[in-house]
Design a protein around this motif. Structure first.
Motif, PDB file in Angstrom:
ATOM      1  N   PRO A  19      -4.534  12.187   6.918  1.00 20.82           N
ATOM      2  CA  PRO A  19      -2.951  11.238   6.895  1.00 20.82           C
ATOM      3  C   PRO A  19      -4.097   9.771   6.669  1.00 20.82           C
ATOM      4  O   PRO A  19      -4.100   9.317   8.506  1.00 20.82           O
ATOM      5  CB  PRO A  19      -2.040  11.784   7.553  1.00 20.82           C
ATOM      6  CG  PRO A  19      -1.378  13.069   7.801  1.00 20.82           C
ATOM      7  CD  PRO A  19      -3.613  13.398   7.825  1.00 20.82           C
ATOM      8  N   THR A  20      -3.282   8.892   6.092  1.00 22.39           N
ATOM      9  CA  THR A  20      -3.833   7.424   6.270  1.00 22.39           C
ATOM     10  C   THR A  20      -2.429   6.817   5.223  1.00 22.39           C
ATOM     11  O   THR A  20      -2.023   7.144   4.609  1.00 22.39           O
ATOM     12  CB  THR A  20      -4.921   7.412   4.611  1.00 22.39           C
ATOM     13  OG1 THR A  20      -6.061   8.051   5.590  1.00 22.39           O
ATOM     14  CG2 THR A  20      -5.492   5.979   4.970  1.00 22.39           C
ATOM     15  N   ALA A  21      -2.138   6.035   6.686  1.00 18.46           N
ATOM     16  CA  ALA A  21      -1.367   5.158   5.992  1.00 18.46           C
ATOM     17  C   ALA A  21      -1.716   3.412   5.691  1.00 18.46           C
ATOM     18  O   ALA A  21      -2.143   2.897   7.328  1.00 18.46           O
ATOM     19  CB  ALA A  21       0.437   5.407   6.640  1.00 18.46           C
ATOM     20  N   LEU A  74      -3.582   4.933  10.527  1.00 26.17           N
ATOM     21  CA  LEU A  74      -2.771   4.169  10.733  1.00 26.17           C
ATOM     22  C   LEU A  74      -2.820   2.862  10.649  1.00 26.17           C
ATOM     23  O   LEU A  74      -3.548   2.391  11.541  1.00 26.17           O
ATOM     24  CB  LEU A  74      -1.456   4.386  11.758  1.00 26.17           C
ATOM     25  CG  LEU A  74      -1.229   5.892  12.218  1.00 26.17           C
ATOM     26  CD1 LEU A  74      -0.263   6.058  13.643  1.00 26.17           C
ATOM     27  CD2 LEU A  74      -0.524   5.844  10.959  1.00 26.17           C
ATOM     28  N   ASP A  75      -3.372   2.358   9.383  1.00 24.50           N
ATOM     29  CA  ASP A  75      -3.385   1.019   9.052  1.00 24.50           C
ATOM     30  C   ASP A  75      -2.572  -0.487   9.347  1.00 24.50           C
ATOM     31  O   ASP A  75      -1.363  -0.599   8.784  1.00 24.50           O
ATOM     32  CB  ASP A  75      -4.105   1.384   7.605  1.00 24.50           C
ATOM     33  CG  ASP A  75      -5.062  -0.278   7.093  1.00 24.50           C
ATOM     34  OD1 ASP A  75      -5.151  -0.832   6.069  1.00 24.50           O
ATOM     35  OD2 ASP A  75      -5.295  -1.217   8.432  1.00 24.50           O
ATOM     36  N   ASP A  76      -2.947  -1.452   9.820  1.00 22.56           N
ATOM     37  CA  ASP A  76      -2.300  -2.782   9.947  1.00 22.56           C
ATOM     38  C   ASP A  76      -0.461  -2.257   9.686  1.00 22.56           C
ATOM     39  O   ASP A  76       0.345  -2.786  10.409  1.00 22.56           O
ATOM     40  CB  ASP A  76      -1.903  -3.216   8.860  1.00 22.56           C
ATOM     41  CG  ASP A  76      -1.700  -4.907   9.518  1.00 22.56           C
ATOM     42  OD1 ASP A  76      -1.102  -5.508   8.163  1.00 22.56           O
ATOM     43  OD2 ASP A  76      -1.697  -5.183  10.388  1.00 22.56           O
ATOM     44  N   ALA A  77      -0.970  -1.347  11.739  1.00 27.28           N
ATOM     45  CA  ALA A  77       0.500  -0.800  12.439  1.00 27.28           C
ATOM     46  C   ALA A  77       1.333  -2.219  12.810  1.00 27.28           C
ATOM     47  O   ALA A  77       0.720  -3.084  13.435  1.00 27.28           O
ATOM     48  CB  ALA A  77       0.017   0.343  13.195  1.00 27.28           C
ATOM     49  N   GLY A  78       2.736  -2.528  12.926  1.00 26.33           N
ATOM     50  CA  GLY A  78       3.465  -2.938  13.692  1.00 26.33           C
ATOM     51  C   GLY A  78       3.825  -3.320  15.083  1.00 26.33           C
ATOM     52  O   GLY A  78       3.635  -3.977  15.994  1.00 26.33           O
ATOM     53  N   THR A  79       4.372  -1.853  15.006  1.00 25.96           N
ATOM     54  CA  THR A  79       4.755  -1.303  16.510  1.00 25.96           C
ATOM     55  C   THR A  79       4.480  -0.201  17.186  1.00 25.96           C
ATOM     56  O   THR A  79       3.963   0.621  15.932  1.00 25.96           O
ATOM     57  CB  THR A  79       6.680  -1.753  16.687  1.00 25.96           C
ATOM     58  OG1 THR A  79       7.469  -1.468  15.886  1.00 25.96           O
ATOM     59  CG2 THR A  79       6.559  -3.054  16.115  1.00 25.96           C
ATOM     60  N   LEU A  95      -6.903   7.109  14.793  1.00 26.25           N
ATOM     61  CA  LEU A  95      -7.211   5.072  14.351  1.00 26.25           C
ATOM     62  C   LEU A  95      -6.465   4.825  13.749  1.00 26.25           C
ATOM     63  O   LEU A  95      -6.011   4.863  12.348  1.00 26.25           O
ATOM     64  CB  LEU A  95      -8.539   4.892  13.243  1.00 26.25           C
ATOM     65  CG  LEU A  95      -8.915   3.539  13.170  1.00 26.25           C
ATOM     66  CD1 LEU A  95     -10.080   3.093  14.165  1.00 26.25           C
ATOM     67  CD2 LEU A  95     -10.149   3.903  11.897  1.00 26.25           C
ATOM     68  N   ILE A  96      -6.112   3.602  14.817  1.00 25.60           N
ATOM     69  CA  ILE A  96      -4.754   2.552  14.593  1.00 25.60           C
ATOM     70  C   ILE A  96      -5.846   1.169  14.700  1.00 25.60           C
ATOM     71  O   ILE A  96      -6.149   0.825  15.356  1.00 25.60           O
ATOM     72  CB  ILE A  96      -3.378   2.596  16.075  1.00 25.60           C
ATOM     73  CG1 ILE A  96      -3.104   4.176  15.965  1.00 25.60           C
ATOM     74  CG2 ILE A  96      -2.241   1.410  15.150  1.00 25.60           C
ATOM     75  CD1 ILE A  96      -2.306   4.385  17.084  1.00 25.60           C
ATOM     76  N   ALA A 154     -10.208  -1.916   6.570  1.00 30.04           N
ATOM     77  CA  ALA A 154      -8.379  -2.227   6.724  1.00 30.04           C
ATOM     78  C   ALA A 154      -8.101  -2.760   5.291  1.00 30.04           C
ATOM     79  O   ALA A 154      -6.385  -2.133   5.258  1.00 30.04           O
ATOM     80  CB  ALA A 154      -8.079  -2.461   7.634  1.00 30.04           C
ATOM     81  N   ARG A 155      -8.252  -3.504   4.579  1.00 30.83           N
ATOM     82  CA  ARG A 155      -7.750  -4.513   3.417  1.00 30.83           C
ATOM     83  C   ARG A 155      -7.858  -3.940   2.314  1.00 30.83           C
ATOM     84  O   ARG A 155      -7.263  -4.424   1.075  1.00 30.83           O
ATOM     85  CB  ARG A 155      -8.013  -5.900   3.740  1.00 30.83           C
ATOM     86  CG  ARG A 155      -7.000  -6.116   5.476  1.00 30.83           C
ATOM     87  CD  ARG A 155      -5.561  -6.652   5.139  1.00 30.83           C
ATOM     88  NE  ARG A 155      -5.625  -7.152   4.224  1.00 30.83           N
ATOM     89  CZ  ARG A 155      -4.891  -8.562   4.267  1.00 30.83           C
ATOM     90  NH1 ARG A 155      -3.452  -8.690   5.283  1.00 30.83           N
ATOM     91  NH2 ARG A 155      -4.161  -9.210   3.575  1.00 30.83           N
TER      92      ARG A 155
END
Length: 156
Positions: A19-21, A74-79, A95-96, A154-155
């Motif tokens: 999984p990739t978000a 988990l790409d560009d996680a906020g919190t 990988l976060i 990541a972008r």
């Protein structure tokens, strides 16, 4: 989690489901329960078998990768609150990427990265899409570097 640029993305599928978000601050953060639903579908759970609550989805999600080599991105996680329900059980690698320190997560190894210089971003883009395409699409390449490519894969 939110989506990158102007559209929301779902988990990628590969021969070994991982999984990739994708997220960026340009969209509203996605609900972890929704992301878990996408992760579970990517791991083979049918829509009718998806649990309703985030907690139940997280419990199921933590059992599925057991015994599999899995990488969750988990790409560009906020919190930390976004990330915690999305952490799999077992020995899966995670990988976060985040613009925030996420200091409340235990058992992590942090690596600080700086933004890429324009020449480095162009070189990275050439490695990803091919030098010929970068050369053929100079204007688009410059726009991507100015807007997103300086931040790395990541972008994408």
């Amino acid at each position: 989690m939110a989506s990158r640029r102007r559209r929301c993305t779902s988990p990628t599928r590969s021969p070994t489901p991982s999984p990739t978000a994708a997220c960026t601050p340009s969209c509203a953060p996605a609900d972890p329960g929704e992301v878990l639903g996408r992760f579970l579908k990517a791991l083979g759970v049918t829509p009718g078998a998806l649990p309703e609550s985030t907690g139940e989805r997280a419990d199921l999600y933590r059992t599925l990768p057991a015994g599999r080599r899995t990488l969750v991105v988990l790409d560009d996680a906020g919190t930390e609150q976004q990330v915690r329900p999305l952490l799999p059980g077992g020995a899966a690698a995670v990988l976060i990427t985040s613009r925030n320190r996420l200091g409340g997560l235990s058992g992590v190894r942090r690596t600080d990265l700086d933004v890429l210089e324009p020449g480095e971003a162009r070189e990275l883009m050439a490695r990803i899409v091919g030098a010929e395409r970068v050369a053929a699409e100079e204007e688009e390449t410059a726009r991507e570097i100015a807007g997103t490519a300086r931040y790395g894969p990541a972008r994408r």
